[in-house]
Motif scaffolding. Structure first.
Motif, PDB file in Angstrom:
ATOM      1  N   GLU A 238       2.293   2.600  -3.226  1.00 27.49           N
ATOM      2  CA  GLU A 238       1.398   3.397  -4.061  1.00 27.49           C
ATOM      3  C   GLU A 238       1.553   4.888  -3.748  1.00 27.49           C
ATOM      4  O   GLU A 238       1.370   5.726  -4.617  1.00 27.49           O
TER       5      GLU A 238
ATOM      6  N   TYR B 202       0.830  -1.201   0.000  1.00 28.96           N
ATOM      7  CA  TYR B 202       0.000   0.000   0.000  1.00 28.96           C
ATOM      8  C   TYR B 202       0.870   1.260   0.000  1.00 28.96           C
ATOM      9  O   TYR B 202       0.619   2.195  -0.762  1.00 28.96           O
TER      10      TYR B 202
ATOM     11  N   LYS C 244       6.488   4.396 -11.751  1.00 29.95           N
ATOM     12  CA  LYS C 244       5.223   4.292 -11.031  1.00 29.95           C
ATOM     13  C   LYS C 244       4.151   5.135 -11.725  1.00 29.95           C
ATOM     14  O   LYS C 244       4.437   6.151 -12.310  1.00 29.95           O
ATOM     15  N   ASP C 245       2.932   4.672 -11.668  1.00 27.94           N
ATOM     16  CA  ASP C 245       1.769   5.341 -12.268  1.00 27.94           C
ATOM     17  C   ASP C 245       1.820   5.370 -13.788  1.00 27.94           C
ATOM     18  O   ASP C 245       1.142   6.181 -14.420  1.00 27.94           O
TER      19      ASP C 245
END
Length: 180
Positions: A36, A33, A166-167
């Motif tokens: 993220e 988590y 990331k993303d």
């Protein structure tokens, strides 16, 4: 190690392993988590540092306190390695994502498959006094500590020198194919 080196009963071994596994479950969930929010690389690097810092208590405590060390060590191990698959997915071209992650996973299993035999063989170089019944004992904690230090260092260096994506959009034509 728990039974041979520390002479834990079967019940103590079970309780210690359950506590360690709860640490792994918690680490994978919490760090997954957090990755993220803070990014994959930072999450993995942080867990490598935490795990390396906990190697000494994990490998060298000689009583029930090892359960706490096992919880937090496994938290760090699963926290770091649990984020690796999504990190690899984000780094891979769309057409090869599952191949890269699956092949990396299986190659990791292949490389680590001999580790228990290697640990046992090296552990025999560090004998302890035999038990009252004459059973040979060895200092497996030292060997496990060496192995873990190598793995944490390896992962830390690879993630440190690698990129972060990331993303990233996980669709065909996301731009990475042109770079390859």
């Amino acid at each position: 190690m728990l039974r041979n080196q520390l002479e834990f009963s079967a019940n103590k071994v079970t309780v210690t392993q359950v506590i360690a596994n709860l640490g792994a479950i918690t680490g994978g969930t919490v760090v997954g988590y957090c990755s993220e929010v803070f990014g994959r690389r930072l999450s993995i690097l942080t867990m490598c540092v935490l795990g390396a810092a906990l190697i000494y208590p994990y490998g060298f405590l000689k009583d029930e306190r090892i359960a706490a060390a096992a919880f937090f060590e496994q938290f760090a191990v699963q926290g770091a390695w649990g984020v690796v698959p999504i990190h690899l997915m984000e780094l891979s071209p769309a057409g090869f994502r599952t191949f890269v992650v699956g092949t990396s996973y299986q190659l990791g299993n292949l490389v680590s498959s001999a580790s228990s035999t290697i640990e046992a063989t090296i552990g025999e170089r560090f004998p302890l006094p035999p038990t009252a019944s004459g059973v040979q004992r060895y200092v497996y904690g030292k060997v496990i500590a060496i192995f873990m230090a190598c793995v944490f260092t390896y992962l830390f260096v690879l993630v440190l020198i690698g990129p972060e994506r990331k993303d990233r959009q996980m669709t065909e034509g996301d731009g990475i194919e042109e770079a390859v």
